[in-house]
Write a protein that holds these residues in place. Structure first.
Motif, PDB file in Angstrom:
ATOM      1  N   TYR A 376       0.827  -1.211   0.000  1.00 46.81           N
ATOM      2  CA  TYR A 376       0.000   0.000   0.000  1.00 46.81           C
ATOM      3  C   TYR A 376       0.863   1.263   0.000  1.00 46.81           C
ATOM      4  O   TYR A 376       0.559   2.248  -0.701  1.00 46.81           O
ATOM      5  CB  TYR A 376      -0.908  -0.037   1.227  1.00 46.81           C
ATOM      6  CG  TYR A 376      -1.897   1.099   1.325  1.00 46.81           C
ATOM      7  CD1 TYR A 376      -3.050   1.123   0.540  1.00 46.81           C
ATOM      8  CD2 TYR A 376      -1.692   2.149   2.220  1.00 46.81           C
ATOM      9  CE1 TYR A 376      -3.966   2.157   0.650  1.00 46.81           C
ATOM     10  CE2 TYR A 376      -2.608   3.183   2.336  1.00 46.81           C
ATOM     11  CZ  TYR A 376      -3.745   3.180   1.536  1.00 46.81           C
ATOM     12  OH  TYR A 376      -4.639   4.207   1.641  1.00 46.81           O
ATOM     13  N   GLN A 384      -4.004   4.743  -3.913  1.00 46.51           N
ATOM     14  CA  GLN A 384      -4.471   4.386  -2.576  1.00 46.51           C
ATOM     15  C   GLN A 384      -5.960   4.696  -2.420  1.00 46.51           C
ATOM     16  O   GLN A 384      -6.726   3.885  -1.879  1.00 46.51           O
ATOM     17  CB  GLN A 384      -3.665   5.151  -1.524  1.00 46.51           C
ATOM     18  CG  GLN A 384      -2.225   4.715  -1.386  1.00 46.51           C
ATOM     19  CD  GLN A 384      -1.482   5.512  -0.332  1.00 46.51           C
ATOM     20  OE1 GLN A 384      -1.999   6.501   0.201  1.00 46.51           O
ATOM     21  NE2 GLN A 384      -0.262   5.094  -0.017  1.00 46.51           N
ATOM     22  N   LEU A 387      -8.099   2.177  -4.401  1.00 49.15           N
ATOM     23  CA  LEU A 387      -8.106   0.877  -3.734  1.00 49.15           C
ATOM     24  C   LEU A 387      -9.039   0.912  -2.521  1.00 49.15           C
ATOM     25  O   LEU A 387      -9.820  -0.022  -2.307  1.00 49.15           O
ATOM     26  CB  LEU A 387      -6.689   0.493  -3.301  1.00 49.15           C
ATOM     27  CG  LEU A 387      -6.530  -0.928  -2.760  1.00 49.15           C
ATOM     28  CD1 LEU A 387      -6.676  -1.945  -3.884  1.00 49.15           C
ATOM     29  CD2 LEU A 387      -5.190  -1.109  -2.069  1.00 49.15           C
ATOM     30  N   GLN A 388      -8.967   1.969  -1.735  1.00 51.01           N
ATOM     31  CA  GLN A 388      -9.879   2.105  -0.598  1.00 51.01           C
ATOM     32  C   GLN A 388     -11.337   2.031  -1.053  1.00 51.01           C
ATOM     33  O   GLN A 388     -12.148   1.288  -0.495  1.00 51.01           O
ATOM     34  CB  GLN A 388      -9.655   3.458   0.096  1.00 51.01           C
ATOM     35  CG  GLN A 388      -8.338   3.641   0.801  1.00 51.01           C
ATOM     36  CD  GLN A 388      -8.171   5.066   1.291  1.00 51.01           C
ATOM     37  OE1 GLN A 388      -9.142   5.808   1.411  1.00 51.01           O
ATOM     38  NE2 GLN A 388      -6.932   5.455   1.585  1.00 51.01           N
ATOM     39  N   SER A 391     -13.017  -1.211  -2.126  1.00 50.59           N
ATOM     40  CA  SER A 391     -13.244  -2.227  -1.089  1.00 50.59           C
ATOM     41  C   SER A 391     -14.724  -2.392  -0.761  1.00 50.59           C
ATOM     42  O   SER A 391     -15.093  -3.332  -0.042  1.00 50.59           O
ATOM     43  CB  SER A 391     -12.462  -1.876   0.179  1.00 50.59           C
ATOM     44  OG  SER A 391     -12.967  -0.696   0.783  1.00 50.59           O
ATOM     45  N   THR A 446      -6.876  -8.398   1.030  1.00 50.04           N
ATOM     46  CA  THR A 446      -6.619  -7.048   0.525  1.00 50.04           C
ATOM     47  C   THR A 446      -7.825  -6.150   0.765  1.00 50.04           C
ATOM     48  O   THR A 446      -7.686  -4.981   1.150  1.00 50.04           O
ATOM     49  CB  THR A 446      -6.285  -7.090  -0.975  1.00 50.04           C
ATOM     50  OG1 THR A 446      -5.191  -7.980  -1.200  1.00 50.04           O
ATOM     51  CG2 THR A 446      -5.924  -5.713  -1.494  1.00 50.04           C
ATOM     52  N   ARG A 447      -9.034  -6.684   0.537  1.00 47.44           N
ATOM     53  CA  ARG A 447     -10.247  -5.880   0.711  1.00 47.44           C
ATOM     54  C   ARG A 447     -10.423  -5.453   2.164  1.00 47.44           C
ATOM     55  O   ARG A 447     -10.794  -4.311   2.451  1.00 47.44           O
ATOM     56  CB  ARG A 447     -11.475  -6.671   0.243  1.00 47.44           C
ATOM     57  CG  ARG A 447     -12.744  -5.827   0.129  1.00 47.44           C
ATOM     58  CD  ARG A 447     -13.935  -6.666  -0.273  1.00 47.44           C
ATOM     59  NE  ARG A 447     -14.292  -7.613   0.763  1.00 47.44           N
ATOM     60  CZ  ARG A 447     -15.001  -7.304   1.852  1.00 47.44           C
ATOM     61  NH1 ARG A 447     -15.404  -6.058   2.053  1.00 47.44           N
ATOM     62  NH2 ARG A 447     -15.282  -8.219   2.751  1.00 47.44           N
ATOM     63  N   TYR A 449      -8.077  -4.998   4.357  1.00 51.74           N
ATOM     64  CA  TYR A 449      -7.069  -3.965   4.621  1.00 51.74           C
ATOM     65  C   TYR A 449      -7.511  -2.636   4.014  1.00 51.74           C
ATOM     66  O   TYR A 449      -7.456  -1.587   4.685  1.00 51.74           O
ATOM     67  CB  TYR A 449      -5.725  -4.395   4.036  1.00 51.74           C
ATOM     68  CG  TYR A 449      -4.623  -3.375   4.197  1.00 51.74           C
ATOM     69  CD1 TYR A 449      -3.813  -3.381   5.323  1.00 51.74           C
ATOM     70  CD2 TYR A 449      -4.395  -2.404   3.226  1.00 51.74           C
ATOM     71  CE1 TYR A 449      -2.803  -2.440   5.484  1.00 51.74           C
ATOM     72  CE2 TYR A 449      -3.398  -1.453   3.381  1.00 51.74           C
ATOM     73  CZ  TYR A 449      -2.606  -1.483   4.510  1.00 51.74           C
ATOM     74  OH  TYR A 449      -1.619  -0.546   4.666  1.00 51.74           O
ATOM     75  N   ALA A 450      -7.942  -2.673   2.742  1.00 50.83           N
ATOM     76  CA  ALA A 450      -8.367  -1.437   2.077  1.00 50.83           C
ATOM     77  C   ALA A 450      -9.586  -0.845   2.764  1.00 50.83           C
ATOM     78  O   ALA A 450      -9.732   0.389   2.840  1.00 50.83           O
ATOM     79  CB  ALA A 450      -8.668  -1.715   0.602  1.00 50.83           C
ATOM     80  N   GLN A 453      -8.579   1.238   5.645  1.00 54.79           N
ATOM     81  CA  GLN A 453      -8.095   2.547   5.215  1.00 54.79           C
ATOM     82  C   GLN A 453      -9.269   3.455   4.816  1.00 54.79           C
ATOM     83  O   GLN A 453      -9.252   4.665   5.076  1.00 54.79           O
ATOM     84  CB  GLN A 453      -7.135   2.394   4.023  1.00 54.79           C
ATOM     85  CG  GLN A 453      -6.012   1.385   4.222  1.00 54.79           C
ATOM     86  CD  GLN A 453      -5.206   1.624   5.473  1.00 54.79           C
ATOM     87  OE1 GLN A 453      -4.817   2.758   5.761  1.00 54.79           O
ATOM     88  NE2 GLN A 453      -4.947   0.555   6.232  1.00 54.79           N
TER      89      GLN A 453
END
Length: 484
Positions: A376, A384, A387-388, A391, A446-447, A449-450, A453
């Protein structure tokens, strides 16, 4: 019983139409190579070296998997693959037979050739590969394929998402190719380079050579974690391809180098059990994700056994973890604290359960969050943000859906499409299909984590509303509920 390496390294074993070059780990049928996985080759070597004798299942497992606990189903799978590869039983020719209640025996006549048997073997080529502490699980066919491909390919890049095992596969391939490269195999972890010296100078120091000497070497250079020095690595590789014609280069990276002549291998997660096999232990153990979990769980609890009632929760754990080896290892490390049922209850809550790994691992592999942080933090601010926002999609989504839900003033449609393509190239999104059938998907880890964020950014509630409105529009116009 001798180890796998207790033979003359120049030995050639012949049976039927096949020639087994032991040192090169190569089987030829005439002049054509036979595709056999690494573990299957190990099994074949044990059996052929003891042709005419019965080798028990326990002996085979101890020889081929000396540092791990392996179920008998693993052995049967590789024996079956060997028989298929050798055409065992075709035209009446038999090679490997099962001796009930005992083991296996190689029954075909074997002729052995040894080059200069009275002279000592040449010393092994030098290398600086790190010691492998645990067996590589679920990658035998892939490793065998890469081994056959690499000597004929100057540049091979292994790509894939965080935690999928790129370095593990590359280092295993390098281990098995040490004997092939006359001047050795050399590993450079680009994530560990923080000084201002050039990457070329760093590599030459590792090899103990200057550029003129490197041009004459027959060697393999493993450039690991190239995304940490992407531009410098690309420049280095382009230079070496022209200046050192006998050097082959194996790269691991979350994204391709995009160098002329680069061969790419996208590394997929480990295989998962089928949903219908809810209580079939043998079938579940045939899947690499389950094999890895059980192996690592037994390192924590030596009496751990997979029972029929455990198959379904373990399948769900592996699915929630996307079949990613790093995530599975981190989860298995919690088995003695949470137990399988407790782990199943916690694994969908977020990344907290994946926060305690091996203390001896590099920092970015000590937790799944640290590994994702590493990815990230290398993104641009617009990447970034996209990606957020993506999610909010829990299922595969189209570009049209992304444009409708994610776009905003700073992220116009044309720019958003380019950023999504960039996230695919950096292994943070997976693209499935093409054209009108194209879908994008984010791994569960990954989702999550995003999404963390996104919540910190304060945009989570608004994005959920936009997503819900878009889904309602789809229902209204098509009557089909597609995105969740």
């Amino acid at each position: 019983m001798n180890s796998l390496d207790d033979f003359n390294p120049a030995s050639v074993l012949r049976f039927g139409p096949y020639t087994f070059h032991v040192r090169q780990r190569l089987i030829l049928n005439g002049d054509q190579p036979v595709r056999v996985g690494s573990r299957a080759l190990d099994i074949l070597q044990v059996l052929v070296e003891r042709a005419g004798r019965v080798v028990t299942k326990e002996q085979l497992i101890a020889q081929v998997w000396p540092t791990s606990v392996v179920e008998e189903i693993n052995l049967r799978v590789h024996i079956a693959a060997l028989r298929r590869a050798l055409g065992d039983g075709g035209n009446g020719q038999r090679y490997i037979i099962n001796v009930p209640q005992c083991g296996y025996s190689f029954i075909a006549p074997v002729h052995r050739d040894s080059a200069a048997p009275q002279t000592p073997a040449n010393p092994p080529p030098p290398h600086n590969l790190p010691a492998r502490l645990t067996p590589v699980i679920g990658r035998d066919a892939l490793v065998g394929s890469l081994m056959r491909h690499l000597p004929a390919c100057r540049l091979l890049t292994i790509t894939g998402p965080t935690g999928v095992g790129k370095s593990t596969v590359a280092l295993r391939v390098a281990e098995l190719l040490v004997q092939y490269f006359r001047h050795g195999v050399w590993h450079v972890d680009l994530a560990q380079i923080s000084d201002d010296s050039s990457l070329l100078e760093h590599c030459l120091q590792r090899l103990g050579s200057d550029l003129a000497g490197l041009c004459e070497r027959h060697a393999l250079l493993v450039l690991d974690n190239a995304e940490h020095q992407h531009a410098a690595c690309k420049a280095l590789v382009e230079h070496l391809l022209g200046a050192a014609p006998r050097v082959s280069i194996l790269v691991t990276s979350r994204e391709p180098l995009q160098v002329s002549g680069e061969a790419l291998k996208q590394l997929s997660p480990l295989s998962l059990p089928k949903p219908v096999a809810v209580d079939d232990v043998a079938e579940a153990m045939g899947c690499a994700a389950v094999q890895l979990f059980v192996s690592r769980a037994r390192a924590r609890q030596h009496d751990f056994q997979l029972r029929a009632q455990d198959v379904q929760p373990l399948r769900e754990i592996c699915r929630q973890l996307d079949g990613l080896p790093l995530a599975i290892e981190l989860a298995a490390a919690q088995i003695d604290v949470l137990g399988l049922i407790g782990l199943h209850a916690h694994v969908s809550d977020g990344l907290q359960v994946l926060s305690q790994g091996r203390r001896t691992a590099v920092p970015r592999h000590q937790s799944m969050r640290a590994a994702l942080d590493s990815s990230y933090q290398r993104l641009s601010e617009p990447e970034q943000r996209v990606l957020q926002r993506l999610s909010v999609f829990k299922m595969p989504f189209t570009l049209e859906a992304a444009l409708a839900v994610v776009s905003c003033t700073p992220l116009a449609s044309s720019r958003l499409a380019a950023i999504i393509t960039s996230l695919v190239q950096k292994s943070l999104l997976t693209q499935e299909g093409s054209g009108s059938a194209c879908r994008y998907r984010m791994l569960n880890t990954t989702r999550r984590y995003a999404r963390e964020q996104l919540e910190r950014s304060g945009e989570g509630v608004e994005l959920e509303r936009r997503h819900a409105r878009y889904v309602n529009q789809l229902r209204t116009h098509s009557g089909v509920y597609v995105f969740t």
